[in-house]
Scaffold this motif. Structure first.
Motif, PDB file in Angstrom:
ATOM      1  N   LEU A  80       0.819  -1.211   0.000  1.00 45.21           N
ATOM      2  CA  LEU A  80       0.000   0.000   0.000  1.00 45.21           C
ATOM      3  C   LEU A  80       0.849   1.255   0.000  1.00 45.21           C
ATOM      4  O   LEU A  80       0.400   2.309  -0.460  1.00 45.21           O
ATOM      5  N   PHE A  81       2.079   1.160   0.517  1.00 36.64           N
ATOM      6  CA  PHE A  81       2.890   2.354   0.731  1.00 36.64           C
ATOM      7  C   PHE A  81       4.174   2.344  -0.095  1.00 36.64           C
ATOM      8  O   PHE A  81       5.070   3.150   0.161  1.00 36.64           O
ATOM      9  N   ALA A 114      -8.871  -0.654   6.692  1.00 35.35           N
ATOM     10  CA  ALA A 114      -9.607  -1.807   6.152  1.00 35.35           C
ATOM     11  C   ALA A 114     -10.034  -1.558   4.714  1.00 35.35           C
ATOM     12  O   ALA A 114      -9.890  -2.434   3.848  1.00 35.35           O
ATOM     13  N   VAL A 115     -10.564  -0.365   4.430  1.00 31.97           N
ATOM     14  CA  VAL A 115     -10.983  -0.042   3.060  1.00 31.97           C
ATOM     15  C   VAL A 115      -9.769  -0.003   2.131  1.00 31.97           C
ATOM     16  O   VAL A 115      -9.818  -0.505   0.998  1.00 31.97           O
ATOM     17  N   ALA A 116      -8.681   0.603   2.599  1.00 30.18           N
ATOM     18  CA  ALA A 116      -7.472   0.684   1.776  1.00 30.18           C
ATOM     19  C   ALA A 116      -6.942  -0.707   1.448  1.00 30.18           C
ATOM     20  O   ALA A 116      -6.559  -0.991   0.298  1.00 30.18           O
ATOM     21  N   PRO A 153       0.080   2.663  -3.580  1.00 32.93           N
ATOM     22  CA  PRO A 153      -1.004   3.318  -2.833  1.00 32.93           C
ATOM     23  C   PRO A 153      -2.160   3.797  -3.692  1.00 32.93           C
ATOM     24  O   PRO A 153      -3.208   4.161  -3.147  1.00 32.93           O
ATOM     25  N   SER A 154      -2.040   3.824  -5.002  1.00 35.49           N
ATOM     26  CA  SER A 154      -3.060   4.460  -5.830  1.00 35.49           C
ATOM     27  C   SER A 154      -4.408   3.743  -5.774  1.00 35.49           C
ATOM     28  O   SER A 154      -5.460   4.391  -5.745  1.00 35.49           O
ATOM     29  N   ALA A 155      -4.423   2.412  -5.746  1.00 37.97           N
ATOM     30  CA  ALA A 155      -5.698   1.693  -5.653  1.00 37.97           C
ATOM     31  C   ALA A 155      -6.392   1.989  -4.334  1.00 37.97           C
ATOM     32  O   ALA A 155      -7.611   2.171  -4.280  1.00 37.97           O
ATOM     33  N   ALA A 198     -11.032  -2.441 -10.473  1.00 39.44           N
ATOM     34  CA  ALA A 198     -11.331  -3.548  -9.559  1.00 39.44           C
ATOM     35  C   ALA A 198     -11.449  -3.046  -8.128  1.00 39.44           C
ATOM     36  O   ALA A 198     -12.307  -3.511  -7.362  1.00 39.44           O
ATOM     37  N   ALA A 199     -10.603  -2.098  -7.752  1.00 40.21           N
ATOM     38  CA  ALA A 199     -10.676  -1.525  -6.407  1.00 40.21           C
ATOM     39  C   ALA A 199     -11.996  -0.803  -6.194  1.00 40.21           C
ATOM     40  O   ALA A 199     -12.634  -0.934  -5.139  1.00 40.21           O
TER      41      ALA A 199
END
Length: 253
Positions: A80-81, A114-116, A153-155, A198-199
Motif C-alpha cells: 500500500l505504501f 480496512a478499506v485501503a 497506494p493508488s488503488a 477492480a478496487a
C-alpha cells in the motif's frame, strides 16, 4: 450565495464540516496514521533508489501476479505504501496525505486501513484472474502483466475517495472518480488502470453490504437506549433531581 457556491455546499458541505471539526478538536492526532503513512511512503521511495534498498523493498512490498498467492498476501499490506519508482513520488505523497487524511477523520483509523487494504487486495486478486482469463476475454489481461508490480497506494487512494464521497453525500465526486478511472483504461490500457476499476468495484460492494446491514439492523440496535446515563438506577426525572440536589448542596457550602 451563487449557484456554484450552493452546489459546492450541497456536494462537499458535510464532508468539509466533518474534517474541519475533527482537525479543530484533535489537530494532528486526527491524522496520526496518515502522517505515519506519508513518512513510510517517503522512506520506502528513498530506499528503493539505492541498490541495497531496492532489493529489500521489493522483497517485502512488491506484489506481482506471478508470485505465489501466499507470498503476495504477505506483501500486500506494505505494498500500500510502496510508490511506483518510475512516477514522481510527490504525487503519491500528496494523494496519501489528502485522501488518507480525510478518510481517517471521517471513517476512523481502522476503517480507513480496512478499506485501503480491501481496495489493494481487490486489484491484486483481479490481476491473477485477468491473466488466467487471457487477452481474448473482456476482463482478461496479457500474460506479460504477470511480471508488472501492482499499483502501490493508488488503488487504496481511489477506493477511499469513492467510499468517503458516497458516505458524505458527494455522489458527483464519487462518480467523477469512477469515470476518471474508466477514462484511464480507455486512453492508456495498462494493469494499473484495470486494478483501479477492480478496487472501485470492491469498495462499492463493501459499501452496499454495510448499507444493507444498517437497514436490516433492528431498531433497538441502531438507536441508543434512552436511559438516565447516570448509573444511579433512578428514573430520568428522579436522577436529574438528585443531580440538582447535590449541586445545590455543594453551592450552599
Amino acid at each position: 450565495m451563487t449557484t456554484a457556491a450552493r452546489w459546492a455546499r450541497a456536494e462537499w458541505g458535510r464532508l468539509y464540516d466533518t474534517v474541519r471539526a475533527g482537525l479543530t478538536e484533535r489537530r494532528a492526532g486526527a491524522v496520526a496514521m496518515t502522517l505515519g503513512a506519508v513518512c513510510l511512503t517517503g522512506v520506502l521511495h528513498v530506499a528503493q533508489q539505492w541498490p541495497w534498498g531496492m532489493r529489500g523493498v521489493h522483497d517485502l512490498g512488491a506484489v506481482r501476479a506471478e508470485d505465489p498467492l501466499w507470498l503476495a498476501l504477505l506483501r500486500t499490506p506494505l505494498s500500500l505504501f510502496v510508490p511506483a519508482p518510475d512516477l514522481p513520488v510527490w504525487g503519491a505523497l500528496v494523494q496519501v496525505l489528502l485522501v488518507f487524511g480525510i478518510a481517517e477523520v471521517c471513517l476512523g483509523r481502522w476503517r480507513t486501513l480496512a478499506v485501503a487494504y480491501a481496495a489493494t487486495l481487490a486489484g491484486t486478486l483481479y490481476a491473477r484472474v485477468g491473466i488466467a482469463l487471457g487477452p481474448g476475454h473482456p476482463l482478461g489481461l496479457p500474460a506479460s502483466d504477470a511480471r508488472v508490480v501492482d499499483t502501490g497506494p493508488s488503488a487504496a487512494v481511489v477506493g477511499l475517495a469513492v467510499v468517503v464521497a458516497l458516505r458524505y453525500g458527494a455522489r458527483v465526486t464519487a462518480g467523477a472518480v469512477a469515470l476518471a478511472m474508466v477514462a484511464e483504461v480507455l486512453v492508456k490500457e495498462n494493469l494499473a488502470g484495470r486494478e483501479h476499476l477492480a478496487a472501485i468495484a470492491a469498495v462499492l460492494v463493501l459499501y452496499a453490504l454495510c448499507g444493507a446491514r444498517r437497514r436490516c439492523a433492528p431498531c433497538g440496535a441502531r438507536q441508543r437506549p434512552r436511559s438516565s446515563g447516570t448509573g444511579s438506577g433512578l428514573p430520568p426525572s428522579q436522577s436529574s433531581s438528585a443531580r440538582r440536589g447535590r449541586a445545590q448542596r455543594r453551592s450552599w457550602r
